[in-house]
Design a protein around this motif. Structure first.
Motif, PDB file in Angstrom:
ATOM      1  N   VAL A  89      -1.183  -4.731   5.765  1.00  0.00           N
ATOM      2  CA  VAL A  89      -0.595  -3.780   4.822  1.00  0.00           C
ATOM      3  C   VAL A  89       0.811  -3.370   5.269  1.00  0.00           C
ATOM      4  CG1 VAL A  89      -0.806  -1.469   3.799  1.00  0.00           C
ATOM      5  CG2 VAL A  89      -2.812  -2.945   3.979  1.00  0.00           C
ATOM      6  N   LEU A  90       0.984  -3.080   6.552  1.00  0.00           N
ATOM      7  CA  LEU A  90       2.294  -2.698   7.078  1.00  0.00           C
ATOM      8  C   LEU A  90       3.309  -3.828   6.910  1.00  0.00           C
ATOM      9  CD1 LEU A  90       4.076  -0.635   8.509  1.00  0.00           C
ATOM     10  CD2 LEU A  90       3.261  -1.566  10.681  1.00  0.00           C
ATOM     11  N   ALA A  91       2.890  -5.053   7.184  1.00  0.00           N
ATOM     12  CA  ALA A  91       3.790  -6.197   7.043  1.00  0.00           C
ATOM     13  C   ALA A  91       4.214  -6.376   5.592  1.00  0.00           C
ATOM     14  CB  ALA A  91       3.119  -7.463   7.561  1.00  0.00           C
ATOM     15  N   TRP A  92       3.258  -6.287   4.662  1.00  0.00           N
ATOM     16  CA  TRP A  92       3.619  -6.422   3.243  1.00  0.00           C
ATOM     17  C   TRP A  92       4.559  -5.292   2.836  1.00  0.00           C
ATOM     18  CZ3 TRP A  92       3.119  -3.144  -0.900  1.00  0.00           C
ATOM     19  CH2 TRP A  92       3.546  -3.661  -2.121  1.00  0.00           C
ATOM     20  N   PHE A  93       4.242  -4.074   3.258  1.00  0.00           N
ATOM     21  CA  PHE A  93       5.050  -2.917   2.902  1.00  0.00           C
ATOM     22  C   PHE A  93       6.486  -3.070   3.398  1.00  0.00           C
ATOM     23  CE2 PHE A  93       6.721   1.294   4.099  1.00  0.00           C
ATOM     24  CZ  PHE A  93       6.762   1.890   2.846  1.00  0.00           C
ATOM     25  N   ALA A  94       6.646  -3.442   4.664  1.00  0.00           N
ATOM     26  CA  ALA A  94       7.995  -3.593   5.239  1.00  0.00           C
ATOM     27  C   ALA A  94       8.764  -4.698   4.533  1.00  0.00           C
ATOM     28  CB  ALA A  94       7.904  -3.883   6.728  1.00  0.00           C
ATOM     29  N   SER A  95       8.109  -5.825   4.316  1.00  0.00           N
ATOM     30  CA  SER A  95       8.766  -6.950   3.652  1.00  0.00           C
ATOM     31  C   SER A  95       9.161  -6.592   2.219  1.00  0.00           C
ATOM     32  CB  SER A  95       7.828  -8.155   3.664  1.00  0.00           C
ATOM     33  OG  SER A  95       8.422  -9.250   3.048  1.00  0.00           O
ATOM     34  N   ALA A  96       8.246  -5.978   1.499  1.00  0.00           N
ATOM     35  CA  ALA A  96       8.525  -5.598   0.109  1.00  0.00           C
ATOM     36  C   ALA A  96       9.627  -4.544   0.040  1.00  0.00           C
ATOM     37  CB  ALA A  96       7.253  -5.072  -0.559  1.00  0.00           C
ATOM     38  N   LEU A  97       9.583  -3.576   0.949  1.00  0.00           N
ATOM     39  CA  LEU A  97      10.591  -2.519   0.942  1.00  0.00           C
ATOM     40  C   LEU A  97      11.985  -3.071   1.249  1.00  0.00           C
ATOM     41  CD1 LEU A  97      10.638   0.507   0.397  1.00  0.00           C
ATOM     42  CD2 LEU A  97      10.506   0.864   2.846  1.00  0.00           C
TER      43      LEU A  97
END
Length: 121
Positions: A89-97
């Motif tokens: 979740v953190l990886a997706w969030f950082a990448s998307a942000l």
């Protein structure tokens, strides 16, 4: 995908987001964070179509999940496996942000891409 593969995939994705965000000339973290409320407002109002309201909701849910003490896979019971869901979740969030704020800041820099009644190329 096995938990270990998911964990390494998440680490690579997070690493790529950090690399893109820290390139010379890239917007600073402060600039990105200050752009988020503007991006949300412009997206929800329909002025900016680079991020859908559903994507904004997914980003907010991901941020809440990462900081929340409630977990789908609790670390206390599942040890390292319990960290995998947080890492993904953190990886997706950082990448998307990073990608969403890059696009939004570029859109703002271009003058929001539209002039009433005219098309900008």
């Amino acid at each position: 995908m096995a938990p270990r593969q998911m964990q390494w995939s998440a680490v690579r994705q997070l690493s790529e987001a950090v690399r893109r965000a820290s390139q010379p000339g890239a917007p600073s973290l402060g600039m990105r964070m200050s752009a988020v409320p503007r991006m949300v407002k412009a997206s929800v109002s329909g002025e900016y179509d680079g991020v859908s309201p559903l994507r904004v909701a997914a980003l907010a849910a991901a941020a809440a999940y990462v900081v929340s003490p409630v977990d789908l896979l609790p670390e206390a019971l599942l040890s390292v496996v319990g960290l995998v869901d947080d890492a993904v979740v953190l990886a997706w969030f950082a990448s998307a942000l990073v990608s969403d704020t890059d696009a939004f800041l570029e859109w703002e820099r271009r003058g929001k891409g539209t002039i009433k009644g005219q098309r900008v190329r």
